[in-house]
Motif scaffolding. Structure first.
Motif, mmCIF file in Angstrom:
data_model
loop_
_atom_site.group_PDB
_atom_site.id
_atom_site.type_symbol
_atom_site.label_atom_id
_atom_site.label_comp_id
_atom_site.label_asym_id
_atom_site.label_seq_id
_atom_site.Cartn_x
_atom_site.Cartn_y
_atom_site.Cartn_z
ATOM 1 N N LEU A 151 0.744 -1.050 0.086
ATOM 2 C CA LEU A 151 0.146 0.072 0.000
ATOM 3 C C LEU A 151 1.069 1.297 0.154
ATOM 4 C CD1 LEU A 151 -2.860 1.330 0.268
ATOM 5 C CD2 LEU A 151 -2.591 1.236 2.705
ATOM 6 N N LEU A 152 1.867 1.285 0.959
ATOM 7 C CA LEU A 152 2.735 2.473 0.934
ATOM 8 C C LEU A 152 3.180 2.731 0.052
ATOM 9 C CD1 LEU A 152 4.006 2.219 4.657
ATOM 10 C CD2 LEU A 152 2.336 4.166 3.874
ATOM 11 N N GLU A 153 4.054 1.843 -0.783
ATOM 12 C CA GLU A 153 4.615 2.094 -2.009
ATOM 13 C C GLU A 153 3.833 2.453 -2.913
ATOM 14 O OE1 GLU A 153 7.301 -1.059 -4.402
ATOM 15 O OE2 GLU A 153 7.012 -1.741 -2.490
ATOM 16 N N ARG A 154 2.600 1.907 -3.267
ATOM 17 C CA ARG A 154 1.556 2.336 -4.563
ATOM 18 C C ARG A 154 1.483 3.682 -4.296
ATOM 19 N NH1 ARG A 154 -1.370 -1.289 -7.522
ATOM 20 N NH2 ARG A 154 -0.106 -2.995 -6.981
ATOM 21 N N VAL A 155 0.986 4.078 -2.890
ATOM 22 C CA VAL A 155 0.466 5.643 -2.747
ATOM 23 C C VAL A 155 1.553 6.443 -3.075
ATOM 24 C CG1 VAL A 155 -0.357 7.105 -0.895
ATOM 25 C CG2 VAL A 155 -1.401 4.814 -1.379
ATOM 26 N N GLN A 156 2.785 6.099 -2.352
ATOM 27 C CA GLN A 156 3.728 6.990 -3.093
ATOM 28 C C GLN A 156 4.029 7.161 -4.282
ATOM 29 O OE1 GLN A 156 6.109 7.824 -0.095
ATOM 30 N NE2 GLN A 156 6.603 9.596 -1.770
ATOM 31 N N ASP A 157 3.965 6.215 -5.126
ATOM 32 C CA ASP A 157 3.996 6.023 -6.538
ATOM 33 C C ASP A 157 2.963 7.301 -7.147
ATOM 34 O OD1 ASP A 157 5.871 4.434 -6.947
ATOM 35 O OD2 ASP A 157 4.849 3.102 -8.021
ATOM 36 N N TYR A 158 1.727 6.836 -6.790
ATOM 37 C CA TYR A 158 0.641 7.894 -7.430
ATOM 38 C C TYR A 158 0.926 9.391 -6.902
ATOM 39 C CZ TYR A 158 -1.882 4.131 -8.986
ATOM 40 O OH TYR A 158 -2.633 3.199 -9.743
ATOM 41 N N LEU A 159 1.423 9.594 -5.612
ATOM 42 C CA LEU A 159 1.447 10.731 -5.196
ATOM 43 C C LEU A 159 2.652 11.727 -6.124
ATOM 44 C CD1 LEU A 159 1.921 10.689 -1.203
ATOM 45 C CD2 LEU A 159 0.124 11.768 -2.834
ATOM 46 N N GLU A 160 3.535 10.826 -6.507
ATOM 47 C CA GLU A 160 4.761 11.317 -7.268
ATOM 48 C C GLU A 160 4.065 11.876 -8.818
ATOM 49 O OE1 GLU A 160 7.853 8.539 -7.045
ATOM 50 O OE2 GLU A 160 8.195 9.418 -4.986
ATOM 51 N N GLN A 161 2.946 10.645 -8.977
ATOM 52 C CA GLN A 161 2.196 11.117 -10.425
ATOM 53 C C GLN A 161 1.293 12.045 -10.708
ATOM 54 O OE1 GLN A 161 0.783 7.314 -11.974
ATOM 55 N NE2 GLN A 161 2.234 6.267 -11.207
ATOM 56 N N GLY A 162 1.263 12.774 -9.385
ATOM 57 C CA GLY A 162 0.309 13.871 -9.107
ATOM 58 C C GLY A 162 -1.107 13.494 -8.379
ATOM 59 N N TYR A 163 -1.420 12.657 -8.286
ATOM 60 C CA TYR A 163 -2.640 12.273 -7.500
ATOM 61 C C TYR A 163 -2.517 12.605 -6.062
ATOM 62 C CZ TYR A 163 -3.801 9.481 -11.692
ATOM 63 O OH TYR A 163 -4.011 9.215 -12.881
ATOM 64 N N THR A 164 -2.487 13.924 -5.784
ATOM 65 C CA THR A 164 -2.125 14.456 -4.419
ATOM 66 C C THR A 164 -3.480 14.862 -3.446
ATOM 67 O OG1 THR A 164 -1.960 16.410 -5.438
ATOM 68 C CG2 THR A 164 0.197 15.168 -4.821
ATOM 69 N N PHE A 165 -4.594 14.721 -4.187
ATOM 70 C CA PHE A 165 -5.744 15.261 -3.496
ATOM 71 C C PHE A 165 -6.479 14.151 -3.010
ATOM 72 C CE2 PHE A 165 -10.502 16.587 -3.334
ATOM 73 C CZ PHE A 165 -10.244 17.490 -2.637
#
Lengths: 126, 371
Positions: free
Chosen positions: A11-25
């Motif tokens: 989970l943490l890894e996947r979310v970190q990935d998405y945050l870097e891609q711009g899914y920050t909201f």
């Protein structure tokens, strides 16, 4: 609605990935009680690119003694949502900075949004 | 004397604000840690108005639950109804007739006006301006009269149904709304003249309670709170639903992210709502207001997330069905609760008197925060 099933370990890894891609909201975070298991839902959105669809992550965890890592250190906008799920479902978030009940009184017992919950469990009579 | 003053400024004082305090806009309680008059820590407490609406959605059938959403955010009940009904319609796959969509747009924008007017009056009351409160409540009452004429209730309307509306609006009512829009436009100019250039008001809100764009996004802020920090996001434009698929909605933003910007965004939004009402009233077409739906609504297997742009931000419903008339799970995304997450960032470093102004500019409704 397309859900993406994520093992709790990734989970943490996947979310970190998405945050870097711009899914920050952080749109919404909640749990669904399926009896044997609890399903944790995270919806993330990229506000810079309205054309991109929301990412919906689904994590299955065992419903007795449910525990998973907290995402609040990564996404501060989940602090109340995780407290709410802790309060109403009894999910423990490891690494949450302030894991207290959000809506119910501190001396309340039980977690009302679990399917097996009965009102007498929480001390409500009648 | 000097030694005494030092001891006062250095001692930390805990100040409890609420839950019964006129400036907390409902039963919100926050504990402020003060050094002198400066806030150094904030602990918000909520839940005093928790009524278990999410559990109730599992115990009631879909149709039985229809009046409940009105009680989430009782100042903008039409949006709550739209979020719940819209989520159900998306899950079941119900097409709503065009006239119902237009009328939903009209009642929602009217409701946005009445909600923003209440915010405006009480916000100015918080910073010590008494007279605007009397003006905004006069106008708000007129909108509530219009909604009461249509639905029979001032606040808890129960007007939307799965598949459409409870009943049609008469032409005479639409004419009244049209006349109302003309009247409100004049009044808004009056508000701006009365408030905008007021030196005391400006000094109390400018550069107070600043939140930057990046933080606003990561804290999950939405609605006027986010748009005042430069986030150009409005669900009516970004994820259009219902009638907003057919109209162009202006996204109103400001860059500074202070209390004054939040005031400006909401004021401009009210004028934008009047513009939208004009479009809706000119375009509303004749026809049925109810689709053919079964009497006993059942939520099929599956889940959906449906959200609307409420006066306070993104109001969403995450709905899970399991083939019965009851929701397996219904989660409300309350915009005020997310907006409150930024509270300690907004307040720390300011004075106690600013806390009241900043909290007023967040525009919380506890019915929705606590559910």
């Amino acid at each position: 609605m397309k859900k993406e099933v994520v093992p709790v370990g990734e989970l943490l890894e996947r979310v970190q990935d998405y945050l870097e891609q711009g899914y920050t909201f952080p749109v919404v975070h909640t749990a669904v009680d399926h009896g044997e298991s609890l399903e944790l839902i995270y919806v993330l959105r990229d506000l810079e690119n309205p054309g991109r669809e929301e990412r919906i992550l689904s994590v299955q965890i065992s419903s007795d003694n449910p525990t998973l890592p907290s995402l609040t250190p990564l996404i501060p906008g989940l602090i109340f949502q995780e407290r709410e799920v802790y309060d109403l479902f009894g999910v423990t978030y490891q690494g949450h900075p302030d894991l207290r009940r959000l809506l119910l009184p501190d001396d309340f017992s039980g977690h009302p949004l679990r399917k097996h919950y009965t009102a007498t469990e929480g001390g409500i009579v009648g | 004397m000097i030694a005494e003053r030092d001891s006062i400024t250095q001692e930390e004082l805990v100040l409890n604000l609420g839950p019964q305090h006129p400036s907390t806009h409902g039963v919100f309680r926050m504990v402020l840690d003060l050094r002198g008059e400066t806030i150094v820590g904030v602990t918000p407490h909520m839940g005093y108005l928790h009524r278990g609406f999410e559990k109730l959605a599992e115990r009631r059938t879909a149709v039985q639950y229809q009046p409940y959403p009105d009680r989430w955010d009782y100042l903008a009940a039409m949006f709550d109804e739209m979020a719940y009904i819209g989520a159900g319609e998306a899950l079941i796959g119900i097409e709503v007739p065009p006239r119902a969509e237009w009328l939903r747009g009209i009642v929602m924008e009217l409701n946005r006006l009445s909600s923003h007017l209440l915010w405006l009056g009480t916000f100015l009351l918080d910073v010590g301006a008494l007279s605007p409160f009397l003006y905004t409540f006069r106008e708000r009452e007129m909108i509530l009269d219009l909604l009461m004429e249509l639905t029979g209730a001032r606040l808890t309307y129960s007007y939307l149904r799965f598949g459409g509306l409870a009943h049609d609006a008469e032409d005479l009512w639409l004419k009244k709304v049209k006349a109302g829009v003309r009247y409100f436009r004049r009044r808004f100019r009056e508000y701006r003249d009365l408030i905008d250039e007021n030196e005391i008001f400006r000094r109390r809100v400018q550069n107070i309670g600043v939140i930057d764009r990046d933080r606003a996004i990561r804290y999950g802020l939405s609605g006027p709170m986010a748009r005042a920090s430069g986030v150009a996001w409005d669900l009516r434009r970004g994820r259009p639903y219902g009638i907003y698929r057919q109209v162009e909605v202006p996204v109103i933003t400001r860059e500074k992210g202070d209390t004054w910007s939040r005031y400006e965004v909401r004021m401009d939004e009210m004028e934008a709502s009047l513009g939208l009402l004009d479009v809706f009233l000119d375009s509303v077409e004749a026809g049925p207001v109810m689709a053919k739906v079964p009497k006993n609504i059942k939520f099929p297997d599956g889940e959906t997330y449906f959200s609307v742009e409420g006066p306070r931000g993104e109001l969403g419903v995450y709905l899970v069905g399991d083939g019965t008339a009851h929701a397996k799970r219904m989660k409300i995304r309350p915009p005020s609760l997310f907006n409150l997450q930024a509270l300690s960032h907004l307040l720390v470093g300011h004075m106690v008197s600013d806390a009241v102004a900043i909290l007023g500019s967040v525009d919380i409704v506890l019915g929705e925060v606590d559910r």
